[in-house]
Design an enzyme around this catalytic site. Structure first.
Site, mmCIF file in Angstrom:
data_model
loop_
_atom_site.group_PDB
_atom_site.id
_atom_site.type_symbol
_atom_site.label_atom_id
_atom_site.label_comp_id
_atom_site.label_asym_id
_atom_site.label_seq_id
_atom_site.Cartn_x
_atom_site.Cartn_y
_atom_site.Cartn_z
ATOM 1 N N SER A 196 -5.206 -1.282 -3.527
ATOM 2 C CA SER A 196 -5.249 -0.422 -2.482
ATOM 3 C C SER A 196 -6.671 0.272 -2.197
ATOM 4 O O SER A 196 -7.749 -0.059 -1.923
ATOM 5 C CB SER A 196 -4.255 0.043 -2.080
ATOM 6 N N GLU A 311 2.103 -9.894 -0.106
ATOM 7 C CA GLU A 311 1.340 -8.328 0.811
ATOM 8 C C GLU A 311 2.152 -6.937 1.074
ATOM 9 O O GLU A 311 2.668 -6.610 0.683
ATOM 10 C CB GLU A 311 -0.196 -8.248 1.319
ATOM 11 N N HIS A 417 3.977 -5.299 -2.363
ATOM 12 C CA HIS A 417 1.876 -4.707 -2.585
ATOM 13 C C HIS A 417 2.457 -3.388 -3.104
ATOM 14 O O HIS A 417 3.458 -2.838 -3.762
ATOM 15 C CB HIS A 417 1.191 -3.944 -1.203
#
Length: 516
Positions: A196, A311, A417
């Site tokens: 990220s 995600e 995610h």
């Protein structure tokens, strides 16, 4: 400087600044709270990091130091806000009783450039397999990424500001190059890795002349196209921040800003709701990194890069189920119109809400595809022209939820995610869970543990040799623009080759290319 020696004390290590004593944790040793730069306080706030001071005696490195200044975040349960600017510390994890010249992985945490700390990961498992892992704190939010003309004039080239958090990472890599040999690491075999926002930092360093020769492989997890913001945009946002916090006169803005407390900075961040990102412009990041990759003018090293299959499902959950209520069909349409303006009708036709189990899944599919899955394709194509590039998609739909998810989601989160982090950078069964990302060991089922072991072997092999392949595992083919293919990482340790056509069909990449 040394207190009572703990029963499980690790061996003393001598660095360029002085001696350290860490602590044993089963099959690994950890040295925590090691200063890699001078505290960025007072006049050093919003300046490039400087080397720290040496010490005498043996420094206690058995406990971590404070996270950098940040608000509290629900995804870091048990972690309070931090007001401590004296935070430029790193942690070294090493196997016990090992030979020298081990591969080194330097991990940069995620958290939207606003939250997180090196201690969010307890990488016992991958360290026990013969790797040294260094986790790093770096400046966040406005303290890490504020850009203003007055700060430009203070920079070395007179035109760069806004990348203090990434310059911290460069300084950490310089410390690693100088000192990691004392821990048994090979300074000539360093992999930078992040997820990220941490992956965005890896992108930044791949494109930055300031990081040249400091690393030899790079791992990018879940950042899409490595987007950054322009210098002009950053300066406009910086002016808004300065005005909000009460420093309106450009002539005295920096003196005013340097007197503001960390609590006032956190409050101003919340009021402005600005998004903090690395900044393009100046000597440390001359051009957008995607342009640098396309031209070949970047720090050329092998790259492992990928995303997870769904995600943004967790982000839709956080913005709706967790804090308000599940997304409705009307709010789905409103969100699409807000995000895509006069192109919204095309998007709604491509992602009709009745084609998905819930409106939340529809919104997540649209956001995943547009921002991350398809956004990463130009990145993959650009990198693969110049360096060995290995791409993946994490597809274990059984991945366990993280601890902060106390409200049941209205849809299946699947492989979303941050869920892959617990498969690679986790602790063990005796490590307490200290953050929502993967600070400790989230229990894995035997099939999940099998995939975890496979992924750690791939990542470890890549850190050793710039190639994830080992004789005992399925072949991971290199990515190239002619035969686009990703390695799909599936439940139970299975894999599949995801072709470009299949990837495009699932993520609607031709559609998003037509929207440019």
């Amino acid at each position: 400087m040394e207190g009572a020696k703990p029963a499980n004390a690790a061996a003393t290590v001598r660095t360029s600044d002085g001696e350290l004593r860490g602590v044993e944790r089963g099959v690994v040793e950890v040295y925590q709270g090691i200063p890699y730069a001078a505290p960025p306080v007072g006049d050093l706030r919003w300046r490039a990091p400087r080397p720290g001071a040496a010490w005498t005696g043996v420094r206690d490195a058995t406990k971590p130091r404070s996270a950098c200044v940040q608000p509290a975040a629900f995804w870091r349960p048990g972690e309070a806000a931090s007001w401590d600017e004296d935070c430029l510390y790193l942690n070294v994890w090493k196997p016990r009783h090992v030979d020298a010249h081990l591969p080194v992985i330097v991990w940069f945490h995620g958290g939207g450039w606003l939250n997180g700390a090196g201690t969010d990961m307890q990488p016992i498992q991958i360290v026990s397999q013969g790797n040294i892992v260094v986790t790093v704190n770096y400046r966040l939010g406005a303290l890490g990424y504020l850009s203003l003309p007055a700060l430009d004039s203070e920079s070395a080239d007179g035109q760069s500001s806004g990348n203090y958090g990434d310059l911290d990472k460069v300084r950490a890599l310089q410390w690693v190059k100088q000192n990691i040999g004392a821990f048994g690491g090979d300074a000539d075999n360093v992999t930078i890795a992040g997820q990220s926002a941490g992956a965005g930092s890896v992108c930044w360093m791949l494109g930055s002349p300031a990081a040249a020769s400091l690393f030899h492989q790079a791992i990018i997890q879940s950042i899409g196209g490595c987007q950054m913001i322009s210098h002009d945009t950053a300066a406009t946002r910086g002016k808004s921040f300065a005005e909000t916090i009460g420093c309106t006169d450009p002539a005295t803005a920096m003196a005013c800003l340097r007197k503001k407390s960390p609590a006032e900075i956190i409050d101003a961040q919340a009021q402005t709701k600005l998004i903090w990102r690395p900044v393009v412009g100046g000597a440390t990041q001359p051009v957008p990194v995607l342009d640098a990759f396309r031209s070949g003018k970047f720090n050329r090293v092998p790259v492992l890069v990928g995303n997870v299959r769904h995600e943004t499902r967790v982000l839709v959950y956080e913005d709706n189920d967790l804090t308000r209520q599940p997304l409705t069909a009307d709010r789905y349409q409103s969100a699409v119109r807000t995000q895509h303006g006069d192109k919204a009708d095309r998007v709604l036709a491509e992602y009709p809400v009745d084609a998905y189990p819930t409106p939340g899944v529809a919104l997540a599919a649209m956001q995943t595809d547009s921002m991350l899955s398809c956004g990463s394709v130009p990145l993959d194509e650009a990198l693969s022209q110049w360096v060995p590039t290995y791409t993946y998609e994490f597809r274990d739909e059984t991945a366990p939820h993280t601890p902060y998810m106390v409200v049941p989601p209205s849809f299946d989160l699947g492989a979303t995610h941050s869920f892959e982090l617990q498969y690679i950078w986790r602790g063990d069964a005796n490590t307490p869970i200290s953050s929502g990302q993967s600070g400790g060991a989230i229990p894995l089922t035997p099939p999940q543990a099998k995939l975890s072991q496979m992924m750690m072997r791939y990542w470890g092999s890549f850190a050793r040799a710039g190639d994830p392949n080992t004789p005992s595992q399925p072949v991971w083919p290199r990515y190239d623009a002619a035969t686009t293919q990703w390695l799909g990482l599936l439940a139970g340790g299975a894999t599949e080759i995801v072709t470009g056509d299949a990837y495009d069909q699932e993520h609607h990449c031709r559609f998003w290319a037509s929207m440019q």
